[in-house]
Design a protein around this motif. Structure first.
Motif, PDB file in Angstrom:
ATOM      1  N   ASP A  41       0.832  -1.208   0.000  1.00  0.00           N
ATOM      2  CA  ASP A  41       0.000   0.000   0.000  1.00  0.00           C
ATOM      3  C   ASP A  41       0.863   1.253   0.000  1.00  0.00           C
ATOM      4  O   ASP A  41       0.624   2.196  -0.772  1.00  0.00           O
ATOM      5  CB  ASP A  41      -0.916   0.025   1.231  1.00  0.00           C
ATOM      6  CG  ASP A  41      -2.044  -0.992   1.156  1.00  0.00           C
ATOM      7  OD1 ASP A  41      -2.370  -1.442   0.033  1.00  0.00           O
ATOM      8  OD2 ASP A  41      -2.601  -1.342   2.218  1.00  0.00           O
ATOM      9  N   TRP A 243      -3.408  -9.135  -2.438  1.00  0.00           N
ATOM     10  CA  TRP A 243      -3.384  -7.679  -2.567  1.00  0.00           C
ATOM     11  C   TRP A 243      -4.012  -7.245  -3.895  1.00  0.00           C
ATOM     12  O   TRP A 243      -4.816  -6.316  -3.936  1.00  0.00           O
ATOM     13  CB  TRP A 243      -1.951  -7.155  -2.477  1.00  0.00           C
ATOM     14  CG  TRP A 243      -1.869  -5.659  -2.395  1.00  0.00           C
ATOM     15  CD1 TRP A 243      -1.833  -4.891  -1.278  1.00  0.00           C
ATOM     16  CD2 TRP A 243      -1.851  -4.739  -3.514  1.00  0.00           C
ATOM     17  NE1 TRP A 243      -1.782  -3.558  -1.605  1.00  0.00           N
ATOM     18  CE2 TRP A 243      -1.801  -3.434  -2.964  1.00  0.00           C
ATOM     19  CE3 TRP A 243      -1.877  -4.894  -4.886  1.00  0.00           C
ATOM     20  CZ2 TRP A 243      -1.760  -2.291  -3.769  1.00  0.00           C
ATOM     21  CZ3 TRP A 243      -1.854  -3.764  -5.700  1.00  0.00           C
ATOM     22  CH2 TRP A 243      -1.792  -2.474  -5.144  1.00  0.00           C
ATOM     23  N   ASN A 247      -7.518  -5.067  -3.902  1.00  0.00           N
ATOM     24  CA  ASN A 247      -7.451  -3.696  -4.397  1.00  0.00           C
ATOM     25  C   ASN A 247      -7.968  -3.548  -5.828  1.00  0.00           C
ATOM     26  O   ASN A 247      -7.990  -2.433  -6.351  1.00  0.00           O
ATOM     27  CB  ASN A 247      -6.013  -3.181  -4.323  1.00  0.00           C
ATOM     28  CG  ASN A 247      -5.558  -2.936  -2.910  1.00  0.00           C
ATOM     29  OD1 ASN A 247      -5.774  -1.862  -2.348  1.00  0.00           O
ATOM     30  ND2 ASN A 247      -4.927  -3.944  -2.307  1.00  0.00           N
TER      31      ASN A 247
END
Length: 325
Positions: A41, A243, A247
């Motif tokens: 992130d 991830w 996302n």
């Protein structure tokens, strides 16, 4: 008696004690996931952005591990193959993105040692750089010192990540080496680098074992160390895939040495593969608004001028980027 009963009430139940070994792997996995996703992130938020469109031509390779041209140099066997493939992409007007571990700076203390060992390769990289068509990313084997965000390789700069943004659709492709999801390569990189430099390189130079040599023709059952490494690899790949899925973002990595091309509708995780399997290099191409997995293979026969013959193979049909998040 009441005090004794009260103190006994605070002790863990025997069933809880028996279940603790079962819970510990899950607790460790959850902690690992939180650290890995937090790192990705942060890197995504500060990554520089490069715009592209359907006329752009981009090639992505990773894990060349260019070394000192000794027996320990995994790149040495593929140097000619890599240089010919890179020259093709330069001539055809591609932008080159090196997705980390371009140079083997865990085994070698100084970048100048690597550059002197492979002058033709760096001449090509300089040509890409001079045309504004080179982006170098930082892999764990590129890290010298404690700076994990930026590495100067002479006048070439390797950064930790890149975001490719489509000029018309706004779609973003997050490109980073991927070691950020691997604790031994990221948080523990100082220890891992020391072991590679002090132990592993000496074993390679002594000829004890070379993981880059072709596998023996007769299949063998994986040993304990092979199973441990495969389990660790699967664990941190899971973190990367999670991830990308959570996302809804295309994620392009290296690090694992295993090529991956996301299926449409699945988690949008891609992997370039590597450039150190003898006689073979793999990578990703982006052109005409689509992404494809390619392989370059060195042929045993040479051409009429004595130059090694190479062949480009497309491993799967190009997939339009618009089909991904």
């Amino acid at each position: 008696g009441g005090e004794a009963l009260a103190s006994m009430a605070t002790l863990p139940h025997p069933l809880a004690l028996r279940s603790l070994p079962v819970l510990l792997p899950d607790l460790a996995r959850d902690a690992w996931r939180a650290i890995a996703h937090g790192s990705l992130d942060r890197i995504y938020r500060r990554a520089p952005m490069v715009r592209f469109d359907d006329t752009s031509r981009i090639v992505l390779f990773s894990d060349s591990h260019r070394g000192d041209n000794s027996r320990a140099d995994a790149f040495r066997a593929n140097a000619s193959l890599f240089d010919q493939a890179l020259l093709h992409y330069y001539t055809e007007g591609f932008t080159y993105v090196e997705v980390g571990d371009g140079d083997e700076l865990w085994q070698n203390r100084r970048f100048t040692t690597v550059r002197r060992a492979h002058p033709r390769t760096f001449d090509l990289l300089d040509r890409f750089h001079g045309d504004g068509r080179l982006h170098m990313l930082l892999g764990n084997h590129d890290i010298q010192g404690l700076n994990r965000r930026r590495m100067a390789k002479g006048h070439l700069i390797a950064q930790e990540a890149l975001v490719l943004q489509h000029a018309r659709t706004g779609q973003r492709l997050f490109v980073t080496h991927g070691h950020q999801a691997d604790a031994t390569a990221d948080q523990m990189h100082v220890i891992s680098r020391l072991l590679v430099r002090r132990v592993w390189k000496r074993l390679l130079l002594a000829g004890v074992k070379d993981v880059h040599r072709p596998a023996p023709p007769e299949p063998r059952a994986p040993g304990l160390w092979d199973r441990i490494m495969e389990w660790l690899r699967a664990e941190f790949v899971d973190r990367l895939v999670e991830w990308a899925e959570a996302n809804e973002r295309v994620l392009i990595c290296g690090h694992t040495h295993r090529p991956a091309l996301a299926q449409v509708g699945a988690a949008p995780y891609f992997n370039t593969g590597n450039c150190v399997d003898p006689g073979v290099i793999t990578g990703l191409e982006i052109q005409h608004g689509a992404i494809s997995q390619v392989r370059w293979v060195a042929r045993s026969e040479a051409d009429v001028d004595g130059v090694q013959r190479i062949e480009r193979q497309v491993l799967a049909p190009p997939r339009p980027l618009r089909l991904y998040p």
